[in-house]
Design a protein around this motif. Sequence first.
Motif, short mmCIF file in Angstrom:
data_model
loop_
_atom_site.label_atom_id
_atom_site.label_comp_id
_atom_site.label_asym_id
_atom_site.label_seq_id
_atom_site.Cartn_x
_atom_site.Cartn_y
_atom_site.Cartn_z
N LEU A 2 0.83 -1.20 0.00
CA LEU A 2 0.00 0.00 0.00
C LEU A 2 0.86 1.24 0.00
CD1 LEU A 2 -2.86 -0.31 2.66
CD2 LEU A 2 -2.99 -0.67 0.23
N GLN A 3 0.44 2.21 -0.77
CA GLN A 3 1.04 3.53 -0.72
C GLN A 3 -0.10 4.48 -0.40
OE1 GLN A 3 2.64 3.98 -4.66
NE2 GLN A 3 4.39 2.65 -4.26
N THR A 4 0.02 5.27 0.67
CA THR A 4 -1.07 6.15 1.06
C THR A 4 -0.64 7.61 1.05
OG1 THR A 4 -0.54 5.95 3.41
CG2 THR A 4 -2.14 4.40 2.54
N THR A 5 -1.59 8.45 0.68
CA THR A 5 -1.43 9.89 0.71
C THR A 5 -2.69 10.46 1.34
OG1 THR A 5 -0.25 9.75 -1.40
CG2 THR A 5 -0.97 11.94 -0.69
N ASP A 7 -5.06 13.75 2.54
CA ASP A 7 -5.36 15.15 2.32
C ASP A 7 -6.64 15.47 3.10
OD1 ASP A 7 -5.59 17.74 1.41
OD2 ASP A 7 -6.29 17.18 -0.58
N GLY A 8 -6.49 15.94 4.33
CA GLY A 8 -7.64 16.19 5.18
C GLY A 8 -8.34 14.88 5.53
N SER A 9 -9.65 14.81 5.25
CA SER A 9 -10.40 13.59 5.55
C SER A 9 -10.34 12.58 4.40
CB SER A 9 -11.85 13.92 5.85
OG SER A 9 -12.48 14.45 4.69
N LYS A 10 -9.68 12.96 3.29
CA LYS A 10 -9.59 12.09 2.12
C LYS A 10 -8.23 11.38 2.11
CE LYS A 10 -11.14 12.53 -2.45
NZ LYS A 10 -11.38 13.42 -3.58
N THR A 11 -8.26 10.08 1.88
CA THR A 11 -7.03 9.30 1.81
C THR A 11 -6.99 8.55 0.49
OG1 THR A 11 -7.10 8.97 4.21
CG2 THR A 11 -5.65 7.53 2.96
N LEU A 12 -5.90 8.75 -0.25
CA LEU A 12 -5.67 8.00 -1.49
C LEU A 12 -4.79 6.81 -1.15
CD1 LEU A 12 -5.80 7.61 -4.56
CD2 LEU A 12 -3.77 9.06 -4.73
N VAL A 13 -5.28 5.63 -1.47
CA VAL A 13 -4.56 4.39 -1.20
C VAL A 13 -4.28 3.72 -2.54
CG1 VAL A 13 -4.69 2.12 -0.12
CG2 VAL A 13 -5.73 4.08 1.01
N ARG A 14 -3.02 3.48 -2.82
CA ARG A 14 -2.66 2.78 -4.05
C ARG A 14 -2.22 1.37 -3.68
NH1 ARG A 14 1.47 4.52 -8.85
NH2 ARG A 14 0.77 2.90 -10.26
N ILE A 15 -2.94 0.38 -4.20
CA ILE A 15 -2.60 -1.02 -3.97
C ILE A 15 -1.67 -1.44 -5.09
CG2 ILE A 15 -3.48 -3.36 -3.74
CD1 ILE A 15 -6.02 -2.14 -2.54
N THR A 16 -0.52 -1.97 -4.73
CA THR A 16 0.53 -2.22 -5.73
C THR A 16 0.68 -3.68 -6.12
OG1 THR A 16 2.19 -2.35 -3.98
CG2 THR A 16 1.84 -0.18 -5.01
N GLU A 17 -0.22 -4.54 -5.67
CA GLU A 17 -0.18 -5.94 -6.09
C GLU A 17 -1.57 -6.54 -6.10
OE1 GLU A 17 1.50 -8.52 -2.64
OE2 GLU A 17 2.70 -6.70 -2.76
N ASP A 18 -1.71 -7.71 -6.68
CA ASP A 18 -3.01 -8.35 -6.80
C ASP A 18 -3.63 -8.63 -5.44
OD1 ASP A 18 -2.82 -8.30 -9.56
OD2 ASP A 18 -1.95 -10.30 -9.68
N LEU A 27 -2.98 -7.03 3.64
CA LEU A 27 -3.71 -5.91 3.06
C LEU A 27 -4.84 -5.47 3.98
CD1 LEU A 27 -3.96 -4.04 0.65
CD2 LEU A 27 -5.27 -5.80 -0.52
N ARG A 28 -5.55 -6.43 4.57
CA ARG A 28 -6.66 -6.12 5.50
C ARG A 28 -6.14 -5.30 6.68
NH1 ARG A 28 -8.59 -10.91 6.23
NH2 ARG A 28 -10.31 -10.62 4.81
N MET A 29 -5.02 -5.73 7.27
CA MET A 29 -4.46 -5.00 8.41
C MET A 29 -4.08 -3.58 8.01
SD MET A 29 -2.26 -7.77 10.63
CE MET A 29 -1.17 -8.20 9.29
N GLN A 30 -3.48 -3.43 6.84
CA GLN A 30 -3.06 -2.10 6.40
C GLN A 30 -4.26 -1.19 6.13
OE1 GLN A 30 -0.44 -2.74 3.06
NE2 GLN A 30 1.10 -3.74 4.30
N LEU A 31 -5.30 -1.72 5.51
CA LEU A 31 -6.49 -0.91 5.26
C LEU A 31 -7.20 -0.55 6.56
CD1 LEU A 31 -7.94 -2.58 2.03
CD2 LEU A 31 -6.98 -0.28 2.24
N GLN A 32 -7.23 -1.47 7.52
CA GLN A 32 -7.83 -1.17 8.81
C GLN A 32 -7.09 -0.05 9.52
OE1 GLN A 32 -7.83 -5.01 10.75
NE2 GLN A 32 -9.84 -5.56 9.93
#
Length: 102
Positions: A2-5, A7-18, A27-32
């Motif tokens: 995961l790569q996260t950015t 911006d206030g209440s908005k979070t962009l999460v880029r998943i870099t693998e299947d 992935l579940r732990m990281q998203l949580q």
Amino acid sequence: MLQTTKDGSKTLVRITEDMVGSRIDDLRMQLQEVVKAGGIEMVIDLEDVKIVDSLGMGLLVATHNSLKTKDGSLTLINVNPNIYNILTIMRLDKHFSIHKAV
């Protein structure tokens, strides 16, 4: 994974693998963690994701549900056309925003 950015209440999460069974627990732990850190509006970029199995689909639904309890939202962007078709057949586009890759 995961790569996260944020911006206030908005979070962009880029998943870099299947999003498949062998990778779902991490992935579940990281998203949580992103949700716990206050990511109310989450945008997940699936540009690098070519495969989403049933566990991956379940994780997307669980993430949506976690955000919904906080009055948040989930948006998927750059979704592979094959994955997009499956998500819409499952009618998940009725629950969160899904944008096909161009």
